[in-house]
Write a protein that holds these residues in place. Sequence first.
Motif, mmCIF file in Angstrom:
data_model
loop_
_atom_site.group_PDB
_atom_site.id
_atom_site.type_symbol
_atom_site.label_atom_id
_atom_site.label_comp_id
_atom_site.label_asym_id
_atom_site.label_seq_id
_atom_site.Cartn_x
_atom_site.Cartn_y
_atom_site.Cartn_z
ATOM 1 N N LEU A 1 0.809 -1.219 0.000
ATOM 2 C CA LEU A 1 0.000 0.000 0.000
ATOM 3 C C LEU A 1 0.842 1.270 0.000
ATOM 4 C CD1 LEU A 1 -2.677 -1.169 2.571
ATOM 5 C CD2 LEU A 1 -2.948 -0.976 0.096
ATOM 6 N N ASN A 2 2.156 1.129 0.099
ATOM 7 C CA ASN A 2 3.058 2.267 0.174
ATOM 8 C C ASN A 2 3.303 2.855 -1.215
ATOM 9 O OD1 ASN A 2 5.804 3.550 0.104
ATOM 10 N ND2 ASN A 2 5.620 3.182 2.300
ATOM 11 N N ASP A 3 3.094 4.160 -1.365
ATOM 12 C CA ASP A 3 3.257 4.828 -2.661
ATOM 13 C C ASP A 3 4.701 4.806 -3.155
ATOM 14 O OD1 ASP A 3 0.588 5.478 -2.996
ATOM 15 O OD2 ASP A 3 0.779 7.360 -1.899
ATOM 16 N N GLU A 4 5.652 4.793 -2.245
ATOM 17 C CA GLU A 4 7.054 4.789 -2.660
ATOM 18 C C GLU A 4 7.486 3.403 -3.155
ATOM 19 O OE1 GLU A 4 11.376 5.558 -0.584
ATOM 20 O OE2 GLU A 4 9.670 6.764 0.086
ATOM 21 N N TYR A 5 7.051 2.361 -2.467
ATOM 22 C CA TYR A 5 7.445 1.003 -2.826
ATOM 23 C C TYR A 5 6.614 0.451 -3.985
ATOM 24 C CZ TYR A 5 8.267 -3.996 -2.496
ATOM 25 O OH TYR A 5 8.553 -5.298 -2.788
ATOM 26 N N ASN A 6 5.327 0.742 -3.998
ATOM 27 C CA ASN A 6 4.399 0.197 -4.992
ATOM 28 C C ASN A 6 3.527 1.328 -5.539
ATOM 29 O OD1 ASN A 6 2.849 -1.565 -6.510
ATOM 30 N ND2 ASN A 6 1.752 -2.437 -4.779
ATOM 31 N N PRO A 7 4.116 2.251 -6.336
ATOM 32 C CA PRO A 7 3.383 3.443 -6.770
ATOM 33 C C PRO A 7 2.140 3.152 -7.608
ATOM 34 C CG PRO A 7 5.464 3.257 -7.945
ATOM 35 C CD PRO A 7 5.465 2.210 -6.884
ATOM 36 N N GLU A 8 2.125 2.034 -8.311
ATOM 37 C CA GLU A 8 0.959 1.675 -9.130
ATOM 38 C C GLU A 8 -0.088 0.898 -8.333
ATOM 39 O OE1 GLU A 8 0.588 2.755 -12.263
ATOM 40 O OE2 GLU A 8 2.502 3.794 -12.022
ATOM 41 N N HIS A 9 0.221 0.593 -7.082
ATOM 42 C CA HIS A 9 -0.669 -0.187 -6.206
ATOM 43 C C HIS A 9 -1.136 -1.467 -6.888
ATOM 44 C CE1 HIS A 9 -1.128 2.634 -2.813
ATOM 45 N NE2 HIS A 9 -0.732 3.494 -3.727
ATOM 46 N N GLN A 10 -0.178 -2.214 -7.436
ATOM 47 C CA GLN A 10 -0.499 -3.470 -8.096
ATOM 48 C C GLN A 10 -0.479 -4.625 -7.108
ATOM 49 O OE1 GLN A 10 2.180 -3.940 -11.388
ATOM 50 N NE2 GLN A 10 0.908 -2.683 -12.697
ATOM 51 N N VAL A 11 -1.277 -5.634 -7.399
ATOM 52 C CA VAL A 11 -1.314 -6.854 -6.607
ATOM 53 C C VAL A 11 -0.145 -7.728 -7.068
ATOM 54 C CG1 VAL A 11 -2.682 -8.911 -6.093
ATOM 55 C CG2 VAL A 11 -3.817 -6.714 -6.437
ATOM 56 N N PRO A 12 0.592 -8.339 -6.145
ATOM 57 C CA PRO A 12 1.693 -9.205 -6.573
ATOM 58 C C PRO A 12 1.183 -10.351 -7.448
ATOM 59 C CG PRO A 12 1.729 -8.894 -4.203
ATOM 60 C CD PRO A 12 0.461 -8.287 -4.705
ATOM 61 N N ALA A 13 1.890 -10.610 -8.518
ATOM 62 C CA ALA A 13 1.488 -11.686 -9.433
ATOM 63 C C ALA A 13 1.766 -13.049 -8.802
ATOM 64 C CB ALA A 13 2.232 -11.554 -10.746
ATOM 65 N N ASN A 14 0.901 -13.998 -9.084
ATOM 66 C CA ASN A 14 1.094 -15.364 -8.645
ATOM 67 C C ASN A 14 2.097 -16.040 -9.583
ATOM 68 O OD1 ASN A 14 0.201 -17.776 -7.065
ATOM 69 N ND2 ASN A 14 -0.296 -18.485 -9.121
ATOM 70 N N VAL A 15 3.072 -16.708 -9.021
ATOM 71 C CA VAL A 15 4.066 -17.409 -9.828
ATOM 72 C C VAL A 15 3.805 -18.903 -9.685
ATOM 73 C CG1 VAL A 15 6.514 -17.827 -10.178
ATOM 74 C CG2 VAL A 15 5.734 -15.579 -9.446
ATOM 75 N N SER A 16 3.568 -19.559 -10.810
ATOM 76 C CA SER A 16 3.320 -21.001 -10.765
ATOM 77 C C SER A 16 3.797 -21.639 -12.064
ATOM 78 C CB SER A 16 1.828 -21.283 -10.558
ATOM 79 O OG SER A 16 1.112 -20.971 -11.728
ATOM 80 N N ASP A 17 3.705 -22.941 -12.104
ATOM 81 C CA ASP A 17 4.086 -23.661 -13.317
ATOM 82 C C ASP A 17 2.930 -23.715 -14.318
ATOM 83 O OD1 ASP A 17 2.373 -25.432 -12.109
ATOM 84 O OD2 ASP A 17 3.848 -27.019 -11.837
ATOM 85 N N GLY A 18 1.764 -23.191 -13.942
ATOM 86 C CA GLY A 18 0.607 -23.169 -14.838
ATOM 87 C C GLY A 18 -0.181 -24.463 -14.863
ATOM 88 N N GLU A 19 0.271 -25.458 -14.119
ATOM 89 C CA GLU A 19 -0.431 -26.739 -14.088
ATOM 90 C C GLU A 19 -1.510 -26.679 -13.012
ATOM 91 O OE1 GLU A 19 0.709 -31.353 -13.258
ATOM 92 O OE2 GLU A 19 2.151 -30.096 -14.359
ATOM 93 N N LEU A 20 -2.756 -26.904 -13.416
ATOM 94 C CA LEU A 20 -3.876 -26.825 -12.486
ATOM 95 C C LEU A 20 -4.291 -28.213 -12.016
ATOM 96 C CD1 LEU A 20 -6.049 -24.193 -14.388
ATOM 97 C CD2 LEU A 20 -4.419 -23.797 -12.528
ATOM 98 N N ASP A 21 -4.755 -28.295 -10.786
ATOM 99 C CA ASP A 21 -5.274 -29.537 -10.229
ATOM 100 C C ASP A 21 -6.777 -29.537 -10.445
ATOM 101 O OD1 ASP A 21 -6.155 -31.676 -8.712
ATOM 102 O OD2 ASP A 21 -4.824 -31.244 -7.032
#
Length: 65
Positions: free
Chosen positions: A10-30
């Motif tokens: 939520l910090n404007d200096e660290y995350n100025p665009e206020h983006q949600v962190p992307a999920n990193v995965s192998d793309g394989e779904l259960d």
Amino acid sequence: MEAGICWLLLNDEYNPEHQVPANVSDGELDNNLATINLVDAKANAERSAKNKLQTCMSNSFAFGW
């Protein structure tokens, strides 16, 4: 730790665009699990200014007693 990450998101200096962190995965779904909405880099790029991250919740309480 969770509260610190929420603050950074939520910090404007660290995350100025206020983006949600992307999920990193192998793309394989259960297929045995329910489908959930995950955030990827494309989803963040498509977010408009009015949909920026405004709140963050931490569910960590304490360890021990």
